[in-house]
Write a protein that holds these residues in place. Structure first.
Motif, PDB file in Angstrom:
ATOM      1  N   ASN A  36       0.822  -1.209   0.000  1.00 59.34           N
ATOM      2  CA  ASN A  36       0.000   0.000   0.000  1.00 59.34           C
ATOM      3  C   ASN A  36       0.855   1.259   0.000  1.00 59.34           C
ATOM      4  N   ALA A  37       1.986   1.203   0.713  1.00 60.63           N
ATOM      5  CA  ALA A  37       2.885   2.355   0.735  1.00 60.63           C
ATOM      6  C   ALA A  37       3.544   2.564  -0.625  1.00 60.63           C
ATOM      7  N   LEU A  38       3.981   1.480  -1.256  1.00 60.82           N
ATOM      8  CA  LEU A  38       4.644   1.600  -2.552  1.00 60.82           C
ATOM      9  C   LEU A  38       3.670   2.045  -3.638  1.00 60.82           C
ATOM     10  N   ALA A  39       2.425   1.614  -3.539  1.00 59.19           N
ATOM     11  CA  ALA A  39       1.440   1.952  -4.577  1.00 59.19           C
ATOM     12  C   ALA A  39       1.216   3.450  -4.686  1.00 59.19           C
ATOM     13  N   THR A  40       1.426   4.185  -3.601  1.00 59.59           N
ATOM     14  CA  THR A  40       1.244   5.641  -3.654  1.00 59.59           C
ATOM     15  C   THR A  40       2.354   6.297  -4.465  1.00 59.59           C
TER      16      THR A  40
ATOM     17  N   PHE B 248       4.383   4.276  -6.809  1.00 58.19           N
ATOM     18  CA  PHE B 248       4.585   3.524  -8.053  1.00 58.19           C
ATOM     19  C   PHE B 248       3.234   3.002  -8.545  1.00 58.19           C
ATOM     20  N   PRO B 249       2.551   3.744  -9.408  1.00 56.25           N
ATOM     21  CA  PRO B 249       1.218   3.343  -9.879  1.00 56.25           C
ATOM     22  C   PRO B 249       1.202   2.010 -10.613  1.00 56.25           C
ATOM     23  N   GLY B 250       2.363   1.577 -11.113  1.00 60.14           N
ATOM     24  CA  GLY B 250       2.426   0.309 -11.839  1.00 60.14           C
ATOM     25  C   GLY B 250       2.631  -0.898 -10.951  1.00 60.14           C
ATOM     26  N   LEU B 251       2.500  -0.726  -9.643  1.00 61.66           N
ATOM     27  CA  LEU B 251       2.727  -1.837  -8.714  1.00 61.66           C
ATOM     28  C   LEU B 251       1.669  -2.928  -8.887  1.00 61.66           C
ATOM     29  N   GLN B 252       2.122  -4.173  -8.906  1.00 63.17           N
ATOM     30  CA  GLN B 252       1.237  -5.333  -8.866  1.00 63.17           C
ATOM     31  C   GLN B 252       1.787  -6.313  -7.833  1.00 63.17           C
ATOM     32  N   VAL B 253       0.905  -7.128  -7.277  1.00 69.23           N
ATOM     33  CA  VAL B 253       1.283  -8.056  -6.216  1.00 69.23           C
ATOM     34  C   VAL B 253       1.084  -9.489  -6.688  1.00 69.23           C
TER      35      VAL B 253
ATOM     36  N   THR C 292      12.734   1.220   1.511  1.00 69.32           N
ATOM     37  CA  THR C 292      12.203   0.343   0.474  1.00 69.32           C
ATOM     38  C   THR C 292      11.798   1.152  -0.749  1.00 69.32           C
ATOM     39  N   ARG C 293      11.145   2.274  -0.535  1.00 68.51           N
ATOM     40  CA  ARG C 293      10.804   3.162  -1.667  1.00 68.51           C
ATOM     41  C   ARG C 293      12.059   3.596  -2.396  1.00 68.51           C
TER      42      ARG C 293
ATOM     43  N   SER D 271       1.676   3.520  10.776  1.00 71.53           N
ATOM     44  CA  SER D 271       2.277   3.451   9.434  1.00 71.53           C
ATOM     45  C   SER D 271       1.556   4.364   8.452  1.00 71.53           C
ATOM     46  N   GLY D 272       0.291   4.644   8.733  1.00 71.47           N
ATOM     47  CA  GLY D 272      -0.503   5.450   7.818  1.00 71.47           C
ATOM     48  C   GLY D 272      -1.121   4.663   6.683  1.00 71.47           C
ATOM     49  N   TYR D 273      -0.971   3.323   6.730  1.00 72.58           N
ATOM     50  CA  TYR D 273      -1.488   2.476   5.659  1.00 72.58           C
ATOM     51  C   TYR D 273      -2.291   1.321   6.237  1.00 72.58           C
ATOM     52  N   SER D 274      -3.153   0.759   5.420  1.00 71.21           N
ATOM     53  CA  SER D 274      -3.964  -0.368   5.854  1.00 71.21           C
ATOM     54  C   SER D 274      -3.124  -1.641   5.919  1.00 71.21           C
ATOM     55  N   GLY D 275      -3.516  -2.534   6.821  1.00 76.37           N
ATOM     56  CA  GLY D 275      -2.882  -3.841   6.907  1.00 76.37           C
ATOM     57  C   GLY D 275      -3.512  -4.865   5.977  1.00 76.37           C
TER      58      GLY D 275
END
Length: 257
Positions: free
Chosen positions: A23-27, A29-34, A215-216, A86-90
């Protein structure tokens, strides 16, 4: 015409910690996939460890992991507070594309990666990637490791740094993946401190949250071709979860649970 965002793949077995990272990286890097691999059974892990460490140690480690999981309810408030901080969802955002595979080492996973052609891959809580699969990856493969390399390779690095009285190395590492276990070149490190109420089940979450920024930065470096790995000095040790008797002994004698 809008330029397409480069694909970044996060490979994981799932869970709260990887979800926060995704969730942190997606903000950024819009191209993130899991890519989510099926979790390996506790018994499968135990049998593998028994081949290396012997059955007494393997069963003792299994007992610790079962005890730690049962005690997570006692840490529910602390875990909730950490996730909030963290400011992000788990939970993985539904906006992030997800793919399921049985293992990151399966041919289906390799085929998926080849089809998506990512510019960077990040491992967070996965099996070890096999040398053959690693060689087939079309881009740099990074790993977020909850420990400072090389002294705390493997598992429970934060826990072992506390047991050994090395609180200054309670930290995490982002490194390149190679054929070894957390032996690839270090990209970034971060150090932090556990708080009252933290124990073996919450240490990894503490370290995950502390490592979001590095990590970012590591993913940005991979996308821009600026990776600058280095080999840190000092002794190298591969760590495993403590056997139940060691966990109790360190907890009672040193207050490290």
């Amino acid at each position: 015409m809008t330029e397409r965002s480069p694909t970044v793949l996060l490979l994981t077995a799932g869970g709260t910690n990887p979800a926060i990272v995704a969730n942190a990286l997606a903000t950024r890097f819009p191209g993130l996939q899991v890519v989510i691999e099926a979790s390996e059974s506790k018994w499968g892990i135990t049998r593998r460890r028994a081949r290396r460490l012997g059955w007494p140690n393997a069963l003792g480690q299994l007992a610790t992991m079962i005890a730690a999981r049962l005690l997570r309810r006692l840490a529910a408030r602390r875990t909730s507070d950490l996730v909030a901080s963290s400011g992000y969802s788990g939970e993985f955002s539904s906006a992030i594309p997800q793919h399921e595979v049985s293992s990151i080492n399966d041919e289906s996973c390799v085929a998926l990666v080849q089809a998506l052609q990512p510019k960077a891959i990040l491992l967070v809580s996965t099996r070890l990637m096999s040398p053959a699969v690693l060689a087939a990856m079309p881009c740099p493969v990074l790993n977020l490791h909850a420990g400072i390399n090389p002294a705390y390779r493997g598992q429970m690095g934060g826990y072992w740094s506390l047991v050994e009285g090395d609180r200054g190395n309670f930290g995490a590492t982002v490194h390149l993946v190679d054929a070894g276990t957390d032996t690839g070149g270090t990209l970034y490190e971060v150090r932090t401190s556990p708080q009252k109420g933290d124990f073996i089940s919450t240490y990894p979450l503490v370290l995950t949250i502390a490592s979001l920024d590095i990590t970012r930065r590591a993913v940005e470096d991979a996308l821009s071709g600026r990776l600058a790995p280095y080999q840190p000095g000092g002794p190298s040790a591969l760590r495993f979860p403590p056997a139940i008797w060691d966990w109790l002994r360190h907890g009672l004698a040193r207050g490290v649970w």
